[in-house]
Design an enzyme around this catalytic site. Structure first.
Site, PDB file in Angstrom:
ATOM      1  N   ARG A  79       0.861  -1.185   0.000  1.00  9.69           N
ATOM      2  CA  ARG A  79       0.000   0.000   0.000  1.00  9.69           C
ATOM      3  C   ARG A  79       0.896   1.234   0.000  1.00  9.69           C
ATOM      4  O   ARG A  79       1.659   1.456   0.933  1.00  9.69           O
ATOM      5  CB  ARG A  79      -0.904  -0.002   1.234  1.00  9.69           C
ATOM      6  CG  ARG A  79      -1.751   1.251   1.338  1.00  9.69           C
ATOM      7  CD  ARG A  79      -2.795   1.188   2.463  1.00  9.69           C
ATOM      8  NE  ARG A  79      -3.530   2.432   2.472  1.00  9.69           N
ATOM      9  CZ  ARG A  79      -3.478   3.347   3.431  1.00  9.69           C
ATOM     10  NH1 ARG A  79      -2.760   3.154   4.523  1.00  9.69           N
ATOM     11  NH2 ARG A  79      -4.166   4.470   3.321  1.00  9.69           N
ATOM     12  N   HIS A 123      -2.925  10.911   0.335  1.00  7.41           N
ATOM     13  CA  HIS A 123      -2.385  10.745   1.686  1.00  7.41           C
ATOM     14  C   HIS A 123      -1.744  12.085   2.061  1.00  7.41           C
ATOM     15  O   HIS A 123      -0.542  12.166   2.311  1.00  7.41           O
ATOM     16  CB  HIS A 123      -1.412   9.573   1.737  1.00  7.41           C
ATOM     17  CG  HIS A 123      -1.197   8.990   3.106  1.00  7.41           C
ATOM     18  ND1 HIS A 123      -1.336   7.658   3.403  1.00  7.41           N
ATOM     19  CD2 HIS A 123      -0.838   9.581   4.272  1.00  7.41           C
ATOM     20  CE1 HIS A 123      -1.054   7.450   4.691  1.00  7.41           C
ATOM     21  NE2 HIS A 123      -0.754   8.611   5.242  1.00  7.41           N
ATOM     22  N   GLU A 168      -7.527   8.665   5.881  1.00  7.32           N
ATOM     23  CA  GLU A 168      -7.806   9.369   7.139  1.00  7.32           C
ATOM     24  C   GLU A 168      -8.298  10.790   6.963  1.00  7.32           C
ATOM     25  O   GLU A 168      -7.614  11.757   7.352  1.00  7.32           O
ATOM     26  CB  GLU A 168      -6.556   9.351   8.037  1.00  7.32           C
ATOM     27  CG  GLU A 168      -6.090   7.951   8.395  1.00  7.32           C
ATOM     28  CD  GLU A 168      -4.991   7.937   9.459  1.00  7.32           C
ATOM     29  OE1 GLU A 168      -4.472   9.012   9.823  1.00  7.32           O
ATOM     30  OE2 GLU A 168      -4.649   6.836   9.925  1.00  7.32           O
ATOM     31  N   ASN A 295      -7.508   2.094   9.806  1.00  7.99           N
ATOM     32  CA  ASN A 295      -6.184   2.328  10.385  1.00  7.99           C
ATOM     33  C   ASN A 295      -6.374   2.369  11.893  1.00  7.99           C
ATOM     34  O   ASN A 295      -7.137   3.202  12.401  1.00  7.99           O
ATOM     35  CB  ASN A 295      -5.602   3.674   9.917  1.00  7.99           C
ATOM     36  CG  ASN A 295      -5.368   3.713   8.412  1.00  7.99           C
ATOM     37  OD1 ASN A 295      -5.535   2.717   7.716  1.00  7.99           O
ATOM     38  ND2 ASN A 295      -4.969   4.873   7.909  1.00  7.99           N
ATOM     39  N   TYR A 297      -4.378   2.336  15.682  1.00  4.86           N
ATOM     40  CA  TYR A 297      -3.149   2.420  16.478  1.00  4.86           C
ATOM     41  C   TYR A 297      -3.408   2.299  17.979  1.00  4.86           C
ATOM     42  O   TYR A 297      -2.688   1.623  18.682  1.00  4.86           O
ATOM     43  CB  TYR A 297      -2.417   3.737  16.188  1.00  4.86           C
ATOM     44  CG  TYR A 297      -1.837   3.757  14.791  1.00  4.86           C
ATOM     45  CD1 TYR A 297      -0.602   3.185  14.535  1.00  4.86           C
ATOM     46  CD2 TYR A 297      -2.546   4.291  13.723  1.00  4.86           C
ATOM     47  CE1 TYR A 297      -0.066   3.159  13.259  1.00  4.86           C
ATOM     48  CE2 TYR A 297      -2.026   4.264  12.429  1.00  4.86           C
ATOM     49  CZ  TYR A 297      -0.787   3.705  12.205  1.00  4.86           C
ATOM     50  OH  TYR A 297      -0.271   3.665  10.942  1.00  4.86           O
ATOM     51  N   GLU A 355      -3.679   0.115   8.102  1.00  2.01           N
ATOM     52  CA  GLU A 355      -2.496   0.524   8.856  1.00  2.01           C
ATOM     53  C   GLU A 355      -2.610   0.013  10.280  1.00  2.01           C
ATOM     54  O   GLU A 355      -3.677   0.088  10.886  1.00  2.01           O
ATOM     55  CB  GLU A 355      -2.348   2.059   8.945  1.00  2.01           C
ATOM     56  CG  GLU A 355      -1.951   2.723   7.653  1.00  2.01           C
ATOM     57  CD  GLU A 355      -1.814   4.247   7.793  1.00  2.01           C
ATOM     58  OE1 GLU A 355      -1.531   4.738   8.906  1.00  2.01           O
ATOM     59  OE2 GLU A 355      -2.011   4.928   6.782  1.00  2.01           O
TER      60      GLU A 355
HETATM   61  C1  FCB Z   1      -1.388   7.544  10.445  1.00  2.00           C
HETATM   62  C2  FCB Z   1      -0.946   8.017   9.073  1.00  2.00           C
HETATM   63  C3  FCB Z   1       0.382   7.471   8.628  1.00  2.00           C
HETATM   64  C4  FCB Z   1       1.368   7.407   9.768  1.00  2.00           C
HETATM   65  C5  FCB Z   1       0.776   6.740  10.980  1.00  2.00           C
HETATM   66  C6  FCB Z   1       1.716   6.604  12.127  1.00  2.00           C
HETATM   67  O1  FCB Z   1      -2.275   8.463  10.976  1.00  2.00           O
HETATM   68  O2  FCB Z   1      -1.917   7.655   8.104  1.00  2.00           O
HETATM   69  O3  FCB Z   1       0.824   8.267   7.551  1.00  2.00           O
HETATM   70  O4  FCB Z   1       1.850   8.656  10.032  1.00  2.00           O
HETATM   71  O5  FCB Z   1      -0.367   7.428  11.382  1.00  2.00           O
END
Ligand code: FCB
Length: 449
Positions: A79, A123, A168, A295, A297, A355
């Site tokens: 990607r 992006h 995002e 995505n 985290y 992500e």
């Molecule tokens: C996300 C982004 C990616 C990267 C990660 C850590 O928000 O899409 O580009 O910076 O965080």
């Protein structure tokens, strides 16, 4: 086979992700025009240590080397994002043939290596020329995005099966136009809400253009940053703040995309700042998607705080919990929670984790990079992805963020997310321990015990 083995369904897509401005460099080569991230990163005080993406990982010049690395990792998919200012250096007019050629070569190199290209069209690197005309606050930018999507689809169409329109939109809209931590660095709620709406409209324009141009069977989706939201304490006020945060972070994008509405509770709260929705916009935004990219985290834990803009919810890291070098809580269960919730409430036909990954401060010693924390992070999140599949979620693939250490936006090169280490002085790449481990995952199609 040990009891704890998690073997994924056949055909599950194992990938890694990057984005153009974070890895390409070569910002003045091949006819590329400036983007808002060039302007922003060159503005003193905006990026940690004054870093810029001028060189980044020099990815523009290292396609064969980087694709070979992907081969070593056993990736089935890559990607990446297309830099809009390489294709339209001035934002509009005639496309730049050299820019399109670069992506054509990338796609050809990937396919020759048996790696599926998964391009994202936006992006965050908006051509500066479009920003000069109002950027995402201007409705016209969505139209320009449609033209850009059509141009890229014509150039790459046959070689690409999976397309992501926007990465995002929450971050692009609110970090770019409300907190000002990202380009273009605006701080205004009304502008941010207009930008968010126009990003969704751009997704609609882009989707329509892609569908008109691409062969049948091509898949079009969007990637959202989503997270389960939890109240920090037991008070009712915190629970209400969590509801508002969920509306702001998750439903503000999921509802229009899947239901053709904005969340009422927040619309009334935003009052005069509410987005400029024209007749027909929401119907177009809600056109069916082939997949949703998530995505993920960390989860969002919030306390009621009326001074916290814009919904009176203050994000905090629960005390005593493990965190990454970003200060983000490590909470793997959150991946299961968000996947099952989105499946239950919105039922996208297919989902990808577009992500997931972590920054830790790792260093090469004797030519090796030992990053057990990142390996554990990926391992634990993959087990939660597997749990979600077992619970019936149509999860089709997983992309580790990131293939390479790279330019981490406002944090510059000071935060490393790669499963491959990059020495930014020499551009030497070293597969980290986590990358070697991930190569085992892609080989075995799963996580062993
Ligand atoms: C996300 C982004 C990616 C990267 C990660 C850590 O928000 O899409 O580009 O910076 O965080």
């Amino acid at each position: 086979m040990a009891a704890a083995d998690a073997i994924f369904p056949e055909g599950f897509v194992w990938g890694a992700a990057t984005a153009a401005y974070q890895v390409e460099g070569a910002v003045q080569e091949g006819g590329r025009g400036p983007s808002i991230w060039d302007t922003f990163s060159h503005t003193p005080g905006k990026i940690l240590n004054g870093d810029t993406g001028d060189v980044a990982c020099d990815g523009f010049h290292r396609v064969p080397e980087d694709v070979a690395l992907m081969g070593e990792l056993g990736l089935g998919a890559y990607r990446f994002s297309v830099a809009w200012p390489r294709v339209f250096p001035d934002g509009a007019g005639r496309p730049n043939a050299a820019g399109l050629d670069f992506y054509r070569r990338l796609v050809d190199t990937l396919r020759a290596a048996g790696i599926e290209p998964y391009p994202t069209l936006y992006h965050w690197d908006l051509p500066q020329a479009l920003q000069d005309g109002g950027g995402w606050a201007n409705r016209d930018t969505a139209k320009r995005f449609g033209e850009y999507a059509q141009t890229v689809a014509t150039a790459l169409g046959g070689g690409v099966g999976h397309w992501t329109t926007i990465n995002e939109p929450w971050v692009a809209a609110f970090l770019g136009h409300l907190t000002g931590n990202h380009a273009p660095g605006v701080r205004n709620l009304r502008t941010a809400l207009a930008a968010a709406h126009h990003l969704l409209l751009a997704h609609a324009e882009g989707t329509a253009a892609l569908r008109a141009e691409l062969p049948a069977g091509s898949a079009v989706g969007i990637a959202l940053n989503l997270a389960p939201v939890e109240p920090a304490g037991d008070a009712n006020a915190d629970a209400e703040a969590a509801d508002r945060q969920d509306a702001y972070l998750n439903r503000w994008f999921l509802d229009p995309l899947f239901r053709g509405t904005y969340p009422d509770d927040l619309l009334s709260r935003f009052g005069e700042d509410a987005p400029p929705v024209a007749a027909g916009d929401l119907e177009r935004i809600a056109a069916p998607l082939d997949f949703l990219g998530i995505n993920y985290y960390f989860r969002s834990v919030v306390a009621h705080d009326p001074t916290s803009s814009p919904v009176g919810a203050r994000q905090l890291t629960p005390p005593g919990r493990p965190t990454t070098a970003m200060g983000w809580e490590v909470y793997p269960e959150g991946l299961y929670e968000i996947l099952t919730r989105v499946h239950r409430d919105y039922a996208p036909s297919a989902l990808y984790v577009t992500e997931n990954g972590a920054a830790f401060s790792d260093r090469p010693t004797d030519g090796a990079v030992d990053d057990p924390d990142r390996e554990a992070y990926l391992h634990d999140h993959l087990l939660q992805a597997y749990r979600a599949i077992e619970a019936g979620v149509p999860l089709r693939g997983y992309f580790a963020w990131s293939l390479l250490d790279n330019f981490e936006w406002a944090f510059g090169y000071a935060r490393r997310f790669g499963i491959v280490h990059v020495d930014f002085a020499t551009q030497a790449r070293t597969i980290k321990r986590s990358g070697r481990w991930y190569a085992g995952v892609t080989r075995e199609n799963g996580v062993r015990g």
